[in-house]
Design a protein around this motif. Structure first.
Motif, PDB file in Angstrom:
ATOM      1  N   GLU A 325     -26.429-124.256 -18.235  1.00 44.27           N
ATOM      2  CA  GLU A 325     -26.624-124.548 -19.532  1.00 44.27           C
ATOM      3  C   GLU A 325     -25.634-125.778 -19.890  1.00 44.27           C
ATOM      4  O   GLU A 325     -26.131-126.745 -20.707  1.00 44.27           O
ATOM      5  N   ASP A 326     -24.459-126.086 -19.381  1.00 41.87           N
ATOM      6  CA  ASP A 326     -23.686-127.133 -19.411  1.00 41.87           C
ATOM      7  C   ASP A 326     -23.995-128.251 -18.683  1.00 41.87           C
ATOM      8  O   ASP A 326     -23.797-128.139 -17.381  1.00 41.87           O
ATOM      9  N   VAL A 327     -24.493-129.467 -18.918  1.00 42.49           N
ATOM     10  CA  VAL A 327     -25.201-130.417 -18.235  1.00 42.49           C
ATOM     11  C   VAL A 327     -24.201-131.497 -17.790  1.00 42.49           C
ATOM     12  O   VAL A 327     -24.511-132.393 -17.087  1.00 42.49           O
ATOM     13  N   GLU A 328     -22.958-131.408 -18.444  1.00 46.63           N
ATOM     14  CA  GLU A 328     -21.856-132.299 -18.236  1.00 46.63           C
ATOM     15  C   GLU A 328     -20.782-131.872 -17.147  1.00 46.63           C
ATOM     16  O   GLU A 328     -20.301-132.604 -16.451  1.00 46.63           O
ATOM     17  N   LYS A 329     -20.726-130.407 -16.829  1.00 49.16           N
ATOM     18  CA  LYS A 329     -19.854-130.144 -16.150  1.00 49.16           C
ATOM     19  C   LYS A 329     -20.602-128.967 -15.027  1.00 49.16           C
ATOM     20  O   LYS A 329     -21.315-127.965 -15.589  1.00 49.16           O
ATOM     21  N   THR A 394     -27.412-122.028 -34.199  1.00 47.10           N
ATOM     22  CA  THR A 394     -25.831-121.630 -34.263  1.00 47.10           C
ATOM     23  C   THR A 394     -25.947-120.171 -33.652  1.00 47.10           C
ATOM     24  O   THR A 394     -24.857-120.101 -32.882  1.00 47.10           O
ATOM     25  N   GLY A 395     -26.441-119.182 -34.057  1.00 44.68           N
ATOM     26  CA  GLY A 395     -26.413-118.024 -33.147  1.00 44.68           C
ATOM     27  C   GLY A 395     -26.671-117.927 -31.805  1.00 44.68           C
ATOM     28  O   GLY A 395     -25.780-117.168 -31.123  1.00 44.68           O
ATOM     29  N   PHE A 399     -23.787-116.985 -28.945  1.00 46.03           N
ATOM     30  CA  PHE A 399     -24.200-115.912 -27.696  1.00 46.03           C
ATOM     31  C   PHE A 399     -24.029-116.800 -26.444  1.00 46.03           C
ATOM     32  O   PHE A 399     -23.473-116.015 -25.408  1.00 46.03           O
ATOM     33  N   LEU A 400     -24.364-117.680 -26.122  1.00 40.87           N
ATOM     34  CA  LEU A 400     -24.207-118.503 -24.989  1.00 40.87           C
ATOM     35  C   LEU A 400     -22.856-118.653 -24.754  1.00 40.87           C
ATOM     36  O   LEU A 400     -22.181-118.592 -23.514  1.00 40.87           O
ATOM     37  N   SER A 401     -21.819-119.161 -25.485  1.00 41.83           N
ATOM     38  CA  SER A 401     -20.432-119.421 -25.362  1.00 41.83           C
ATOM     39  C   SER A 401     -19.873-118.077 -25.070  1.00 41.83           C
ATOM     40  O   SER A 401     -19.123-117.900 -24.194  1.00 41.83           O
ATOM     41  N   LYS A 470     -18.686-111.693 -33.037  1.00 35.16           N
ATOM     42  CA  LYS A 470     -18.173-111.773 -31.619  1.00 35.16           C
ATOM     43  C   LYS A 470     -17.265-110.699 -31.291  1.00 35.16           C
ATOM     44  O   LYS A 470     -17.491-109.892 -30.361  1.00 35.16           O
ATOM     45  N   HIS A 471     -16.242-110.580 -32.506  1.00 31.69           N
ATOM     46  CA  HIS A 471     -15.321-109.245 -32.052  1.00 31.69           C
ATOM     47  C   HIS A 471     -16.132-107.948 -32.146  1.00 31.69           C
ATOM     48  O   HIS A 471     -15.354-107.185 -31.251  1.00 31.69           O
ATOM     49  N   LYS A 472     -17.050-107.973 -32.866  1.00 31.47           N
ATOM     50  CA  LYS A 472     -17.736-106.507 -33.068  1.00 31.47           C
ATOM     51  C   LYS A 472     -18.459-106.517 -31.783  1.00 31.47           C
ATOM     52  O   LYS A 472     -18.341-105.083 -31.134  1.00 31.47           O
ATOM     53  N   LEU A 473     -19.106-107.358 -31.152  1.00 29.82           N
ATOM     54  CA  LEU A 473     -19.773-107.177 -29.974  1.00 29.82           C
ATOM     55  C   LEU A 473     -18.918-106.925 -28.928  1.00 29.82           C
ATOM     56  O   LEU A 473     -19.050-105.805 -27.850  1.00 29.82           O
TER      57      LEU A 473
END
Length: 766
Positions: A325-329, A394-395, A399-401, A470-473
């Protein structure tokens, strides 16, 4: 006198060599290899062979002697199941390998057979068999069941040879040298001896020896050039589809890498010094074309200088970078001077999927979230149900992060678009506490079986990507690691929609282009014998087209009279004439029922054996007691497909024809893998009720549908409510409509049958 002494010496040497050959051949006893007696029946031999073949298959048995033992088992089975070979061995102790030149098994003639190794002729006997004919020999069943399916992942190079082919001896050194190099690249090699596998040679269209051909994606292509190593290597490269690897420079690198979202694949870049893409890299791209998108960067071009500086690469060694997903790295990197096949395969296999891929079909879902097999091999799927609109971005990024930070191999992150996978989302969202349309939902699930059963738990409160979410998941995932029982909901998931079907037209255009290129190449090489069917088809099409033009020209005069007739009919309609009506009433009515023919000894030949090319007979298996219920359900499931001219619908009563059903599944049993006990199979006690077979009589293959229960739990139904066996039988054909859709798309697995069972297998036993 000296001449006589020389001749006697030569004869003595030949006698000694022949005795040695016969003695070594006598060591091979097919009865001992299979462990059966000479009075064993054919069914016993088949049963023992299947057990030993599974036990000694080289892919499953890591014993160094497994390959040799597997060859002996296969050869023994071929001898003992062939009446002529078995009789020859029982009478003389001879097999095909001990006497390939004739049937002189007795008398003084035995002493006049010369061992061809004495004259350096590499013929197919056990004593002088060359490397290719012993290690790479192909049989018909092996080609159909192994080579053809495997050719969709790697190309095959096959040589057609025979015992007394002197031209084959001439090309042998070049063939041997080329094969040794191609094997290191992962290319499949095969040798077909016309003397032993005439059926396979005819199937491939090889009418002369020697012939060399390649197989890719199940398609056979012939080699027409001089047999030199360079030409053979180029032939293999030309077999591969075009556009496997894209040339990447400073100008198009961002466009290439950012296409991960559209293609739903990781992207791999190979940096090397050579101007053309290496063959090994093309073969890797062909093997993993369904998972990864490949690009090539030529380090010697000035147009790639910015890329080299950006990633700070060593220009003296080939380098592979994988981007997700990260095209720079880059997500992973490998660099080595000697880039070997096993190194590349391991590197690509570890990076086949994105960090959070989108589920676009059932195949991807099965690989990302496999069915639980053992307790230690559990895989949990964290699934985000979202939308394609900008408001969900945004969501999705949050989720990807979270997926990027995941280091637990047990967890797999993925997402689906609700609009594209509505049936799946309807099942998972039935217990959703929030019905807001602009809120995503995260579900943690574990697959329990291949029929679609899962255990799952929705994360309460929805998902908008906030820190609280995020914390809940993360808390739920920690609880899951300690206590898997928190997955307290269960459901049966439907099969995912295939979102890649829209790409069919593009693939068809590329395939048509490759096919036309091959036709032009064949015409240039004057391979008229192979081109005769195609030329016949072209001339037939031209003849039909010419006839259509002529008929249309003669019918123009009659069409001029039609406006007057139509005007008259219109005036009559306005005056209320009872003799006129709309044109639709004149046309034959559309078919509002399903024509289902019973498959019997009378309809057997026309409905299966001599079925026209391209036509398929869909056969429902039933009994006398289930006939009315299953036929009614069958008609409802296949009604929407009755408009197809290539599908025919039949039913088979196993109360009358159980022998035919058992015989046809036994022919394809290794491929079909019926989950029943072998004793039940041989005693015909298997319940085939509700099975559906798609039979292609022309190409001799079948597709199998097994009953899948998706209805209510029958145990919870009171008997007086009419549950019982009627409801159970009714639900045996659930998902049949989806199965027929896959049949029409050509995505179902095909199990090839050597020959359809005879009429005695379908005639009612008196």
């Amino acid at each position: 006198m000296r001449m006589v002494v020389v001749l006697l010496s030569v004869m003595m040497v030949c006698v000694l060599l022949m005795d040695a050959m016969v003695e070594s051949a006598a060591e091979f006893d097919p009865y001992k290899v299979l462990g059966v007696t000479r009075s064993a029946s054919q069914s016993e031999i088949k049963k023992v062979y299947k057990r030993l073949a599974k036990e000694w298959h080289p892919d499953k048995n890591k014993n160094p002697e497994a390959e040799d033992m597997f060859i002996k088992i296969t050869k023994s089975y071929e001898i003992l199941t062939n009446e002529e070979k078995k009789a020859s061995y029982d009478r003389y102790g001879q097999t095909d390998n001990t006497h390939p030149y004739g049937r002189g098994h007795h008398g003084f003639r035995h002493n006049f057979y010369f061992d061809e190794s004495f004259f350096h002729f590499p013929f197919n006997n056990k004593g002088g068999q060359d490397f290719a004919n012993s290690k790479y020999t192909l049989h018909f069943s092996q080609y159909v069941n192994e080579v053809v399916p495997d050719s969709f992942k790697r190309p095959y190079l096959i040589k057609i040879t025979s015992d007394w082919c002197f031209s084959c001896i001439h090309i042998e050194p070049v063939w041997k040298e080329t094969v040794q190099e191609l094997e290191t690249l992962g290319i499949g090699i095969g040798v077909v001896d016309v003397g032993y596998e005439r059926r396979l040679a005819n199937h491939l269209g090889a009418h002369q020896t020697p012939s060399i051909l390649g197989v890719v994606n199940g398609k056979v292509s012939f080699f027409h050039y001089a047999v030199v190593k360079g030409h053979l290597m180029q032939f293999i490269e030309d077999l591969l589809p075009q556009r496997l690897v894209e040339k990447v420079t400073d100008k198009n690198n961002q466009e290439f890498l950012k296409s991960w979202h559209k293609l739903n694949k990781p992207h791999v870049l190979l940096f090397d010094q050579v101007p053309s893409v290496p063959l090994l890299y093309k073969l890797t791209a062909f093997a993993y074309k369904d998972y990864v998108q490949f690009g090539y960067v030529d380090q010697g071009l000035s147009e790639t200088a910015d890329l080299l500086r950006k990633f700070n690469l060593n220009t003296y060694a080939p380098t592979m970078l994988v981007f997700k997903e990260d095209v720079e790295k880059p997500a992973d990197i490998i660099q080595a001077k000697g880039m070997k096949k096993h190194i590349i395969d391991e590197f690509i296999s570890n990076n086949k999927f994105l960090l959070a891929p989108r589920l676009v079909n059932q195949k991807l879902f099965d690989e990302l979230c496999p069915v639980k097999q053992f307790h230690r091999r559990r895989k949990y799927c964290v699934l985000l149900i979202t939308g394609e609109e900008e408001s969900f971005a945004t969501g999705n990024e949050a989720f990807l992060s979270l997926a990027s930070d995941n280091t637990n191999d047990v967890l797999r992150f993925a997402y689906v678009y609700q609009r594209r996978q509505q049936p799946l989302c309807d099942v998972l969202l039935k217990n959703k506490d929030s019905t807001l349309p602009q809120v995503d939902q995260v579900v943690i699930l574990e697959r329990r079986n291949g029929a679609g059963k899962i255990l799952y738990k929705p994360v309460l409160g929805g998902w908008n990507g906030s820190k609280e979410d995020k914390h809940k998941l993360l808390e739920e995932l920690e609880r899951l690691e300690k206590d898997p029982s928190i997955l307290n909901c269960d459901a049966v998931l439907p099969e995912l929609n295939n979102e890649l079907t829209s790409m069919f037209l593009t693939r068809w255009i590329y395939t048509a282009y490759d096919y036309l290129s091959e036709i032009i190449a064949d015409l240039l090489h004057n391979n008229w014998r192979e081109m005769m069917p195609l030329l016949s088809l072209i001339f037939s099409a031209l003849f039909i087209l010419f006839g259509t033009v002529v008929i249309q020209a003669f019918s123009d005069s009659s069409e001029e009279k039609q406006p007057k007739t139509k005007a008259k009919e219109a005036s009559n309609a306005e005056n209320g004439s009872p003799h006129t009506s709309s044109t639709s009433s004149i046309r034959p009515p559309k078919k509002n029922f399903v024509e289902v023919t019973e498959l019997t000894d009378i309809t057997y030949t026309s409905n299966l054996v001599k079925l026209r090319p391209g036509h398929i007979n869909v056969v429902l298996v039933l009994t006398d007691s289930t006939k009315n219920i299953l036929l009614s359900k069958f008609a409802k499931e296949v009604y929407s497909f009755t408009g197809s001219l290539t599908l025919h619908f039949s039913f088979l009563n196993v109360d009358k024809h159980s022998e035919w059903m058992a015989a046809v599944l036994e022919y394809a049993q290794d491929a079909v893998q019926i989950d029943t006990d072998e004793e039940e199979v041989y005693s015909c006690k298997v319940d085939y009720t509700g099975y559906v077979l798609a039979l292609n009589g022309h190409k001799k293959y079948l597709c199998l549908f097994k009953p899948v229960y998706t209805g209510e739990d029958l145990d919870s139904k009171p008997e007086e409510e009419g549950g019982g066996s009627r409801l159970q039988i009714h639900h045996k054909l659930d998902r049949l409509g989806l199965w027929v859709e896959r049949l029409m798309e050509g995505t179902l697995p095909r199990y090839y049958v050597p020959a359809w069972p005879g009429l005695d297998k379908i005639t009612v036993n008196k």
